[in-house]
Motif scaffolding. Sequence first.
Motif, PDB file in Angstrom:
ATOM      1  N   LEU A  90       0.836  -1.204   0.000  1.00  0.00           N
ATOM      2  CA  LEU A  90       0.000   0.000   0.000  1.00  0.00           C
ATOM      3  C   LEU A  90       0.870   1.253   0.000  1.00  0.00           C
ATOM      4  O   LEU A  90       0.603   2.214  -0.737  1.00  0.00           O
ATOM      5  CB  LEU A  90      -0.920  -0.020   1.221  1.00  0.00           C
ATOM      6  CG  LEU A  90      -1.883   1.155   1.351  1.00  0.00           C
ATOM      7  CD1 LEU A  90      -2.804   1.224   0.152  1.00  0.00           C
ATOM      8  CD2 LEU A  90      -2.702   1.038   2.611  1.00  0.00           C
ATOM      9  N   GLY A  91       1.953   1.217   0.794  1.00  0.00           N
ATOM     10  CA  GLY A  91       2.857   2.365   0.851  1.00  0.00           C
ATOM     11  C   GLY A  91       3.480   2.646  -0.503  1.00  0.00           C
ATOM     12  O   GLY A  91       3.524   3.792  -0.958  1.00  0.00           O
ATOM     13  N   LEU A  94       1.036   4.167  -2.848  1.00  0.00           N
ATOM     14  CA  LEU A  94       0.864   5.597  -2.549  1.00  0.00           C
ATOM     15  C   LEU A  94       2.029   6.409  -3.111  1.00  0.00           C
ATOM     16  O   LEU A  94       1.833   7.502  -3.652  1.00  0.00           O
ATOM     17  CB  LEU A  94       0.765   5.812  -1.040  1.00  0.00           C
ATOM     18  CG  LEU A  94      -0.601   5.587  -0.416  1.00  0.00           C
ATOM     19  CD1 LEU A  94      -0.502   5.658   1.092  1.00  0.00           C
ATOM     20  CD2 LEU A  94      -1.596   6.625  -0.900  1.00  0.00           C
ATOM     21  N   VAL A  95       3.268   5.855  -2.998  1.00  0.00           N
ATOM     22  CA  VAL A  95       4.426   6.581  -3.513  1.00  0.00           C
ATOM     23  C   VAL A  95       4.297   6.765  -5.025  1.00  0.00           C
ATOM     24  O   VAL A  95       4.595   7.839  -5.556  1.00  0.00           O
ATOM     25  CB  VAL A  95       5.740   5.837  -3.165  1.00  0.00           C
ATOM     26  CG1 VAL A  95       6.932   6.537  -3.805  1.00  0.00           C
ATOM     27  CG2 VAL A  95       5.928   5.785  -1.668  1.00  0.00           C
ATOM     28  N   ARG A  97       1.528   7.016  -6.741  1.00  0.00           N
ATOM     29  CA  ARG A  97       0.536   8.076  -6.963  1.00  0.00           C
ATOM     30  C   ARG A  97       1.132   9.450  -6.640  1.00  0.00           C
ATOM     31  O   ARG A  97       0.880  10.426  -7.341  1.00  0.00           O
ATOM     32  CB  ARG A  97      -0.703   7.849  -6.091  1.00  0.00           C
ATOM     33  CG  ARG A  97      -1.526   6.636  -6.462  1.00  0.00           C
ATOM     34  CD  ARG A  97      -2.562   6.934  -7.524  1.00  0.00           C
ATOM     35  NE  ARG A  97      -3.296   8.176  -7.325  1.00  0.00           N
ATOM     36  CZ  ARG A  97      -4.425   8.286  -6.608  1.00  0.00           C
ATOM     37  NH1 ARG A  97      -4.925   7.238  -6.023  1.00  0.00           N
ATOM     38  NH2 ARG A  97      -5.027   9.443  -6.506  1.00  0.00           N
ATOM     39  N   ILE A  98       1.936   9.514  -5.570  1.00  0.00           N
ATOM     40  CA  ILE A  98       2.553  10.788  -5.195  1.00  0.00           C
ATOM     41  C   ILE A  98       3.510  11.232  -6.289  1.00  0.00           C
ATOM     42  O   ILE A  98       3.528  12.395  -6.688  1.00  0.00           O
ATOM     43  CB  ILE A  98       3.294  10.642  -3.840  1.00  0.00           C
ATOM     44  CG1 ILE A  98       2.277  10.506  -2.706  1.00  0.00           C
ATOM     45  CG2 ILE A  98       4.196  11.837  -3.582  1.00  0.00           C
ATOM     46  CD1 ILE A  98       2.879  10.203  -1.356  1.00  0.00           C
ATOM     47  N   TYR A 102       3.180  14.759  -8.069  1.00  0.00           N
ATOM     48  CA  TYR A 102       4.161  15.804  -7.779  1.00  0.00           C
ATOM     49  C   TYR A 102       5.384  15.753  -8.693  1.00  0.00           C
ATOM     50  O   TYR A 102       6.216  16.655  -8.675  1.00  0.00           O
ATOM     51  CB  TYR A 102       4.653  15.684  -6.325  1.00  0.00           C
ATOM     52  CG  TYR A 102       3.627  16.075  -5.300  1.00  0.00           C
ATOM     53  CD1 TYR A 102       3.578  17.376  -4.814  1.00  0.00           C
ATOM     54  CD2 TYR A 102       2.723  15.151  -4.815  1.00  0.00           C
ATOM     55  CE1 TYR A 102       2.646  17.735  -3.858  1.00  0.00           C
ATOM     56  CE2 TYR A 102       1.782  15.501  -3.870  1.00  0.00           C
ATOM     57  CZ  TYR A 102       1.747  16.794  -3.391  1.00  0.00           C
ATOM     58  OH  TYR A 102       0.823  17.150  -2.448  1.00  0.00           O
TER      59      TYR A 102
ATOM     60  N   ARG B 157      -4.410  16.501  -4.078  1.00  0.00           N
ATOM     61  CA  ARG B 157      -3.253  15.601  -4.110  1.00  0.00           C
ATOM     62  C   ARG B 157      -2.586  15.500  -2.742  1.00  0.00           C
ATOM     63  O   ARG B 157      -1.840  14.570  -2.478  1.00  0.00           O
ATOM     64  CB  ARG B 157      -2.247  16.054  -5.163  1.00  0.00           C
ATOM     65  CG  ARG B 157      -1.617  17.387  -4.879  1.00  0.00           C
ATOM     66  CD  ARG B 157      -0.576  17.708  -5.928  1.00  0.00           C
ATOM     67  NE  ARG B 157      -0.024  19.037  -5.709  1.00  0.00           N
ATOM     68  CZ  ARG B 157       0.898  19.578  -6.485  1.00  0.00           C
ATOM     69  NH1 ARG B 157       1.350  18.938  -7.524  1.00  0.00           N
ATOM     70  NH2 ARG B 157       1.345  20.783  -6.224  1.00  0.00           N
ATOM     71  N   LEU B 160      -2.831  12.309  -0.725  1.00  0.00           N
ATOM     72  CA  LEU B 160      -1.860  11.220  -0.872  1.00  0.00           C
ATOM     73  C   LEU B 160      -0.737  11.347   0.145  1.00  0.00           C
ATOM     74  O   LEU B 160      -0.370  10.371   0.803  1.00  0.00           O
ATOM     75  CB  LEU B 160      -1.275  11.249  -2.289  1.00  0.00           C
ATOM     76  CG  LEU B 160      -2.266  10.980  -3.419  1.00  0.00           C
ATOM     77  CD1 LEU B 160      -1.631  11.293  -4.747  1.00  0.00           C
ATOM     78  CD2 LEU B 160      -2.735   9.548  -3.366  1.00  0.00           C
ATOM     79  N   LEU B 167       0.286   6.470   7.188  1.00  0.00           N
ATOM     80  CA  LEU B 167       0.738   5.084   7.058  1.00  0.00           C
ATOM     81  C   LEU B 167       2.028   4.859   7.837  1.00  0.00           C
ATOM     82  O   LEU B 167       2.159   3.876   8.569  1.00  0.00           O
ATOM     83  CB  LEU B 167       0.941   4.738   5.583  1.00  0.00           C
ATOM     84  CG  LEU B 167       1.383   3.303   5.268  1.00  0.00           C
ATOM     85  CD1 LEU B 167       0.578   2.752   4.112  1.00  0.00           C
ATOM     86  CD2 LEU B 167       2.846   3.200   4.939  1.00  0.00           C
TER      87      LEU B 167
END
Lengths: 117, 492
Positions: A90-91, A94-95, A97-98, A102, B157, B160, B167
């Motif tokens: 999951l982490g 997320l990275v 997506r980040i 960005y 955003r 996130l 997390l």
Amino acid sequence: MDLLGLYNYWIVILLMMMGFYVVIASGHLVKKLIGLNLFQASVFILYISMGTVEGGAAPILRSGVGVFSNPLPHVLILTAIVVGVATTALGLALVVRIKEAYGSAEEEDIHRQDDSL
Amino acid sequence: MIREHLPVLQVVLPLVAAPLCLLLMRSVWAWLLAFIVSLAALVISIVLLREVYAGEVLSYAIGGWAAPWGIEYRVDAVNAFILIIVTAISVVALMFAKTSVAQEVAGDKQGLFYTAWLLCLTGLLGIAVTGDAFNLFVFLEISSLSSYVLIGLGQDRRALTASFQYLVMGTIGATFILIGIGLLYMVTGTLNMMDLAARLAVLGDSRTVQTALAFLTVGIGLKLALFPLHLWLPNAYTYAPSAVTVFLAATATKVAVYMLLRFLFQVFDASFTFGAMPLGGFLAVLAAVGILSTSTVSIFQDNIKRMLAYSSVAQVGYMVLGISLVSSAGLTAALLHLFNHALMKGTLFLALGCVAYRLGSVRLGAIAGLGQRMPWTMAAFLVGALSLIGIPLTAGFVSKWYLILAAVERGWWPLVVVVIAGSLLAIIYVWRVVEMAYLRPPPEKLSVTEAPLSLLVPTWLLAGANVYFGVDTQFSVGMARQAAALLTGSSG
């Protein structure tokens, strides 16, 4: 007191602090996750070494063996490993997506664009 | 026949429904399933509550394996109370979610959204109902992982990065809890909470037990957002989708308070936690500093959702303050505030969700004159805000009153001052919103109308509950008192 007799705890503490330090000190989000993994791995070792019985055999029932290691902590930690895998997956998702949002996974770059982290 | 299986059905039902939700990718069906399951869970928890109301304790052995070896589900007055809160809030938040989520989350992700919601519900209910320490950790991670997903689905955003931050901190917290449970297993050789309590009482104090207590307190403190471990909370609540903020703000920290209570008062003996170890004073100081500092920070927030998020940290402070008093009156106040805070923060975040639905923004500058344009929404906000401050005839007054009484009973006058100062600070930050909404003229070209009925009904349901439980305190105080008696009784 025999300080090195309990060397497994020293390994646990060392790994834990290394992982914790990586989580705090590194700016890259993937490195943070690796640190988190190290941190969790130390607890796995804590559990596994806790189940060991001195002179005990692997917990498989067979004739001629009277002393077994305690299998329960091993089973417990299997669950915790699964949880760790899920957290890492999951982490990392997320990275990704980040990084898409960005254009970077460096904490500093993200800070510069949004002061939220 | 089915009656005896209710404790486990409570958890199994949402767990089984979650993958079904995934199969029903069509958003309306997924929503309907999630709603029906939440409703069923609410009905189950009401039935359970009626059974344990008289002081009875329901014990359920999973798979027929008897208690200290198998996993035991245990329902008593304390967790029946928590179950009611979690399931009721889930039902109300889902009523709201249908319209709100349709706007805030992309269509193809809505099936996944409700899957994560049900998993989060599973985890929260599981934590409450289980009597096994390791099982508690597993459910904690189920609820945490799904809440990271829910938060990450926010529009901004920054959702996130907020989710990632949560997390990292959440995992550290959960790992601390895991270490604590491991150390307890090391000295006792058992994972069942009741068995743990019995064996720890015999074994007495040791360095391992002390370390276990420290790890558990810090770990739960992280999930609880106890000052100064609250840093993940403001961003997570601010950037999550509106319905998720309602759900998490009203349930997740409450379940963490429950974990704290279970461990401090039942697994460890209160005479150990607060006698041999100086945890009472420690928690009281953190709570008091937390209440004052985060309430002050709230005043300077421009984003109203963020303002309320900081206020949530302060409210957690009130609950911990009640716990740190270590008296039956203090625990009653803590549990009562737990219930009432779910109502008031639920109402406030629901009203803000209505504002976000119409305006697309919850910044202070955007809501000028909204009292005229969205009168029902802002009136509901006002009810929630009055309850947050603790005005008589609202739920918030009742719990603060009990908290002050409990502090006076112990003669801890500085804490009375802290509670009152916290309320005064709440008046200031709430007033900023009220002034903006009611005393400023709306901009000329602003053409917003009242929120749709599908959003207003759940909002007013909770707003009504704030007033109802402010006047008729028989259920809430009665339940809190009984739960407190159970917690202190077993430790005395």
